[in-house]
Design an enzyme around this catalytic site. Structure first.
Site, mmCIF file in Angstrom:
data_model
loop_
_atom_site.group_PDB
_atom_site.id
_atom_site.type_symbol
_atom_site.label_atom_id
_atom_site.label_comp_id
_atom_site.label_asym_id
_atom_site.label_seq_id
_atom_site.Cartn_x
_atom_site.Cartn_y
_atom_site.Cartn_z
ATOM 1 C CB SER A 230 -0.953 -0.004 1.192
ATOM 2 O OG SER A 230 -0.257 -0.226 2.397
ATOM 3 C CG HIS B 232 -3.613 -0.939 -2.219
ATOM 4 N ND1 HIS B 232 -4.131 0.331 -2.257
ATOM 5 C CD2 HIS B 232 -3.404 -1.221 -0.911
ATOM 6 C CE1 HIS B 232 -4.218 0.818 -1.024
ATOM 7 N NE2 HIS B 232 -3.781 -0.113 -0.194
ATOM 8 C CE LYS C 197 -7.507 0.652 0.806
ATOM 9 N NZ LYS C 197 -7.018 -0.333 1.750
HETATM 10 C C1 LIG Z 1 -7.010 -0.530 3.145
HETATM 11 C C2 LIG Z 1 -6.388 -1.822 3.413
HETATM 12 C C3 LIG Z 1 -6.974 -2.736 4.293
HETATM 13 C C4 LIG Z 1 -8.172 -2.394 5.131
HETATM 14 O O1 LIG Z 1 -9.331 -2.370 4.386
HETATM 15 P P1 LIG Z 1 -10.575 -1.558 4.950
HETATM 16 O O2 LIG Z 1 -11.735 -2.070 4.191
HETATM 17 O O3 LIG Z 1 -10.273 -0.118 4.693
HETATM 18 O O4 LIG Z 1 -10.653 -1.868 6.411
HETATM 19 C C5 LIG Z 1 -6.400 -3.976 4.422
HETATM 20 N N1 LIG Z 1 -5.278 -4.291 3.753
HETATM 21 C C6 LIG Z 1 -4.663 -3.429 2.929
HETATM 22 C C7 LIG Z 1 -3.431 -3.849 2.216
HETATM 23 C C8 LIG Z 1 -5.197 -2.166 2.737
HETATM 24 O O5 LIG Z 1 -4.575 -1.305 1.948
#
Ligand SMILES: *Cc1c(COP(=O)(O)O)cnc(C)c1O
Length: 362
Positions: free
Chosen positions: A154, A182, A214
């Site tokens: 990320s 991602h 995302k």
């Molecule tokens: C954003 C993210 C999460 C968490 O997801 P949410 O739905 O926002 O709780 C988990 N793992 C990674 C790699 C992320 O980037």
């Protein structure tokens, strides 16, 4: 700073200036797509705002059921199970598949929710050098029960060495868990994620975690895998069992996003074009980038002060890029985390490069 709903793609500062947003994870520009808003509103009128109970009691509705089936098909797996957030999905997976006294191996730069999942499991956590399967192999032991990693990291935008980690997991008879928050929607053929990029399926990576907040522009998360794995999680995963089901209108929005992903692949193509343009222009301007082929393009500056100063200078020039500092990233690697989207125009990308060239220390 808050998001300006009227403008759609911009961010408005406290002072009222409009900034071009290069900080969001809305990589395909779906978060404010009318099809998602319409799906959400229509579903809310028909089925109400809240689900009223957990999935296993009476909270599981037709939209959840349909979304789970569609996500299973999209990822090429037998079943998918919805979670309220990716954070909870990772807690659920690690605490269910590894227990007290077992060993969990995680990439050093894995998402915080994987680390917290290992804590909740009460397992012995070992972290291996970033994206280094050889180091993972050296650190694996008899007790290793689970190996976990992000698919796309990320804060760095690089990919995990999934084929090598899959080989190690197979040799150790350990679960391999890939959090592709991602990657899904962005990487691989048809946006089917990092596993699709490497041509890996359920046999090599039995546990796939995806998020819907995302590239999907919605909210929520899921775990996809074989029917036996999903049934095990249904019976065992406390972050699934003891929480209210995601509102159905949110699931309806995710379904709309998935339909757009499949029927309008030009968004992924535009995003790839924008990534290529950004990297070419950065090279021409002498801006040092990391070898990331994804929308996450960090510019590592070192100190928090340097990163914050660059963030302020970019804002003054009309661009929202956020400084990411320790402990989110390792000490001494504070950075600007630039994220590209399908909705950026060539002029906006060129403008960002010019602003970066002016803002960065020589
Ligand atoms: C954003 C993210 C999460 C968490 O997801 P949410 O739905 O926002 O709780 C988990 N793992 C990674 C790699 C992320 O980037």
């Amino acid at each position: 700073m808050h998001v300006s709903a009227a403008q759609g793609r911009g961010l408005r500062t406290a002072a009222g200036a409009q900034l071009v947003d290069f900080s969001s994870n809305d990589y395909l520009g779906l978060a404010r797509h009318p099809a998602l808003a319409e799906a959400m509103a229509g579903c809310a009128r028909q089925r109400g705002a809240g689900s009223g109970a957990s999935h296993l009691v009476t909270g599981h509705g037709a939209e959840h059921e349909a979304l789970e089936a569609e996500l299973a098909a999209f990822t090429g797996r037998e079943r998918a199970l919805l979670f309220s957030t990716g954070y909870m999905a990772n807690l659920a997976v690690l605490a269910s598949l590894a227990g007290r006294g077992t060993g969990i191996l995680l990439d050093r730069l894995s998402h915080a929710s994987l680390l917290d999942g290992a804590r909740l499991a009460g397992a012995r956590l070992t972290r291996f050098a970033h994206a280094n399967a050889d180091d993972a192999a050296r650190r694996a032991g008899e007790a290793t029960r689970l190996i976990g990693t992000d698919g796309v990291f990320s804060m760095d935008g690089d990919l995990a060495p999934l084929p090598q980690l899959a080989e190690l997991a197979r040799a150790r008879d350990a679960w391999l868990v890939v959090d592709d928050a991602h990657g899904l929607g962005v990487v691989g053929p048809g946006g089917r994620g990092t596993l699709a990029h490497f041509g890996l399926g359920s046999a090599e990576v039995p546990v796939l975690v995806g998020t819907l907040g995302k590239a999907f522009g919605s909210f929520g998360a899921f775990v996809a895998g074989d029917a036996t794995l999903i049934e095990f999680l249904v019976q065992k995963a406390r972050p699934y069992i003891y929480t209210t089901a995601l509102p159905q209108p949110v699931a309806a929005a995710s379904r709309a996003a998935l339909r757009l992903l499949v029927t309008e692949p030009e968004r992924q193509a535009r995003l790839q074009g924008n990534i290529a343009r950004f990297r070419t222009r950065a090279a021409e301007a002498g801006i040092a980038l990391t070898p990331s082929a994804t929308p996450i393009q960090p510019v590592v500056l070192g100190t928090s002060a340097a990163a914050l100063a660059a963030q302020r200078q970019l804002a003054a020039r009309g661009y929202c890029v956020m400084a990411i500092r320790p402990p989110t990233v390792p000490a001494g690697s504070a950075r600007l985390r630039i994220t590209l989207a399908a909705t950026h125009t060539p002029a906006e990308i060129d403008g960002l490069i010019a602003a970066l060239a002016a803002a960065l220390p020589p």
